[in-house]
Scaffold this active site. Structure first.
Site, PDB file in Angstrom:
ATOM      1  N   VAL A 111       0.887  -0.884   0.025  1.00  0.00           N
ATOM      2  CA  VAL A 111      -0.053  -0.090   0.033  1.00  0.00           C
ATOM      3  C   VAL A 111       0.921   1.410   0.186  1.00  0.00           C
ATOM      4  O   VAL A 111       1.720   1.569   0.796  1.00  0.00           O
ATOM      5  CB  VAL A 111      -0.989   0.169   1.185  1.00  0.00           C
ATOM      6  N   CYS A 167      -4.323  -8.738   4.050  1.00  0.00           N
ATOM      7  CA  CYS A 167      -4.170  -7.571   4.744  1.00  0.00           C
ATOM      8  C   CYS A 167      -4.537  -7.556   6.231  1.00  0.00           C
ATOM      9  O   CYS A 167      -5.687  -7.884   6.575  1.00  0.00           O
ATOM     10  CB  CYS A 167      -4.480  -6.301   4.255  1.00  0.00           C
ATOM     11  N   ASN A 179       5.888 -15.987   1.029  1.00  0.00           N
ATOM     12  CA  ASN A 179       5.926 -14.639   1.109  1.00  0.00           C
ATOM     13  C   ASN A 179       6.165 -14.435   2.785  1.00  0.00           C
ATOM     14  O   ASN A 179       5.439 -15.246   3.441  1.00  0.00           O
ATOM     15  CB  ASN A 179       4.795 -13.740   0.643  1.00  0.00           C
TER      16      ASN A 179
END
Length: 532
Positions: free
Chosen positions: A2, A83, A183
């Protein structure tokens, strides 16, 4: 990422062997509702491929509509199901979707059915559950809906900096037949190899590690200088806002700069302040930057000295430590050694602080001059840079001024503590003398009382003999005291006589010097008259 993985940064990492890039997370509903949001949130170019557009959504049709809009300009869409930010989860976006596998499955299928391009990818990025079976179920349902691949961040929604659960990623990889991307904690290229060995995944994604070193996939351990120059050129070319431009540089320079250097750089707040000397990116400005850094370190040292002064003064003013106790502390061997250099150190620090004070005054006058302000207004963004320099000069002025003031105050406080301790010792000696005199007077009174009683109560020659004996003792004591007093008086008289003779000698010497001075004046006046 973001706010960070915008076009300029994607262009930078592509120059350093990044295979595929993602846009920042875009809220699909806002993207479809506002043309302004579409223009600001999604920008791309011909060289910006392959590109995945990441959306935050909680409705299948809204996500499909957004995917159809960006499909001609990208190679796929990614649904963010990882998120952990509170605002995203409270709106039904991000990591809360891992607990809604049917909704995720529906959104993937709807996008897959409505985008015309069969090669257009539809992927999801998730976090894991505490119970890995729930995560496997989510991934298998997404696979049946036609998801192209799954990116797994190896932490739960509640975890932030805890170790990555590589075993969970491996379990997911073993349970699905589509590519899995790992990740989490990918900070160096060696972390890529380690993650691949531990999990067997088909690829590795990096976010924060790439912010710190955009050249990581090219094999660099830390951000090379050329990469920083490339970022400056690309950000200016794309018109990147200063906040984003500056924040990227802060991330890139974090590993390769010292704390004082970071402190200087982080305080800059305009593009011109970064791109004009002193800066971190222009090799021709190294000497200028070094001088700027030395000045910063110099004033950091002065500020530290100011805090030390304040701490010492607070300690000296502690109420329950008496001056006598401070005097005993100052009489320790270490202080007797330090006291040899105290006056020199005091004068040296006073001189240094006064010089710095006047230097700060000069800087304030320099940057507050009308000519400097006029010249700054003629150049873009230079006015703010000049204002920052003026602010720093004023700050340095206050620091040096207070340092001088507190240094003098500390010297005076130490002197006063010594004087109070000496007065306390003198008072104690006088009190002891007074107590001795009181004891002697008390003894004399007792002896007199005994004498009086013996004279009044005694009878015949025996009483008179005892009384006379006591009187003789008293007379002898008085004679001894009188003799001591006469000797002290004689000694004092001698000292007074000696001082009188010295005064007479000084008076005669003064009269002689005065007479010679008068004669010299007369001769001088006579010489002036002859010259006239």
């Amino acid at each position: 990422m973001v706010r960070y993985s915008k076009l300029a940064f994607r262009s930078l990492v592509r120059k350093y062997n990044c295979d595929i890039c993602f846009t920042p997370m875009i809220v699909a509903a806002d993207f479809m509702r506002s043309e302004k949001a579409r223009d600001s949130e999604f920008t791309t170019s011909k060289g910006d491929r392959p590109l995945i557009v990441q959306f935050a959504a909680n409705d299948a049709q809204t996500l499909a509509d957004a995917a159809c809009v960006v499909a001609p300009f990208s190679d796929g869409v990614d649904l963010n199901c990882g998120c952990p930010q509170r605002w995203a989860m409270s709106s039904g976006y991000g990591a809360c979707l891992i607990n809604k596998p049917e909704l995720v499955k529906d959104m993937v299928r709807t996008v897959r059915n409505q985008v015309d391009n069969p090669n257009y990818s539809v992927s999801i990025k998730i976090r894991i559950h505490d119970d890995i079976r729930k995560t496997v179920d989510l991934c298998q349902k997404a696979e049946t809906a036609g998801v192209s691949w799954i990116t797994v961040h190896g932490r739960t929604a509640q975890e932030r900096h805890q170790p990555v659960h590589y075993n969970a990623i491996k379990t997911i990889k073993d349970c699905v037949n589509i590519p899995v991307i790992a990740n989490g904690d990918i900070k160096y290229l060696r972390d890529v190899e380690t993650t691949h060995k531990l999990t067997g995944v088909d690829g590795v994604m990096s976010a924060r590690g790439l912010l710190a070193n955009p050249a990581m996939f090219a094999g660099y351990e830390d951000t090379p200088l050329q990469c920083i120059w490339d970022w400056v050129d690309l950000s200016i070319e794309h018109g990147t806002p200063f906040t984003c431009f500056h924040q990227h540089l802060i991330y890139m320079l974090e590993r390769v700069t010292s704390q004082p250097e970071r402190k200087v750089f982080n305080s800059l707040y305009s593009t011109s302040a970064v791109t004009t000397p002193p800066n971190f990116c222009n090799p021709d400005s190294k000497s200028s930057y070094r001088n700027h850094l030395n000045m910063s370190l110099q004033w950091t040292a002065v500020a530290f000295f100011l805090y030390v002064e304040m701490g010492i003064l607070l300690i000296l003013c502690i109420p329950f430590i008496s001056p006598k106790r401070w005097k005993r502390i100052f009489h320790l061997r270490i202080w007797s050694y330090v006291s040899q250099f105290w006056n020199k150190v005091f004068l040296t620090m006073i001189i240094i602080l006064i010089v710095l004070f006047f230097d700060a005054v000069r800087e304030v006058r320099k940057y507050s001059a009308k000519d400097a302000g006029t010249e700054a207004k003629l150049q873009p963004n230079m006015y703010d840079h000049l204002h920052m320099k003026l602010f720093r000069a004023q700050r340095n002025l206050y620091i040096s001024g207070f340092a001088v003031f507190l240094w003098l105050v500390m010297k005076r406080v130490i002197t006063m503590i010594g004087q109070l301790a000496s007065m306390s010792d003198t008072t104690a000696a006088l009190q002891a003398q007074a107590d001795g005199a009181n004891q002697a007077a008390k003894k004399y009174v007792e002896d007199n009382e005994r004498l009086k009683q013996s004279l009044m109560e005694g009878k015949g020659d025996k009483a008179t003999a005892e009384g006379m004996e006591l009187l003789r003792d008293e007379v002898n004591k008085l004679k001894e005291e009188l003799k001591s007093s006469d000797e002290a008086l004689t000694k004092s008289s001698g000292e007074v006589e000696m001082m009188k003779k010295q005064m007479d000698g000084l008076a005669r010497e003064y009269d002689r010097l005065l007479k010679e001075h008068q004669e010299l004046q007369n001769r001088e006046q006579a010489g002036d008259k002859k010259s006239d």
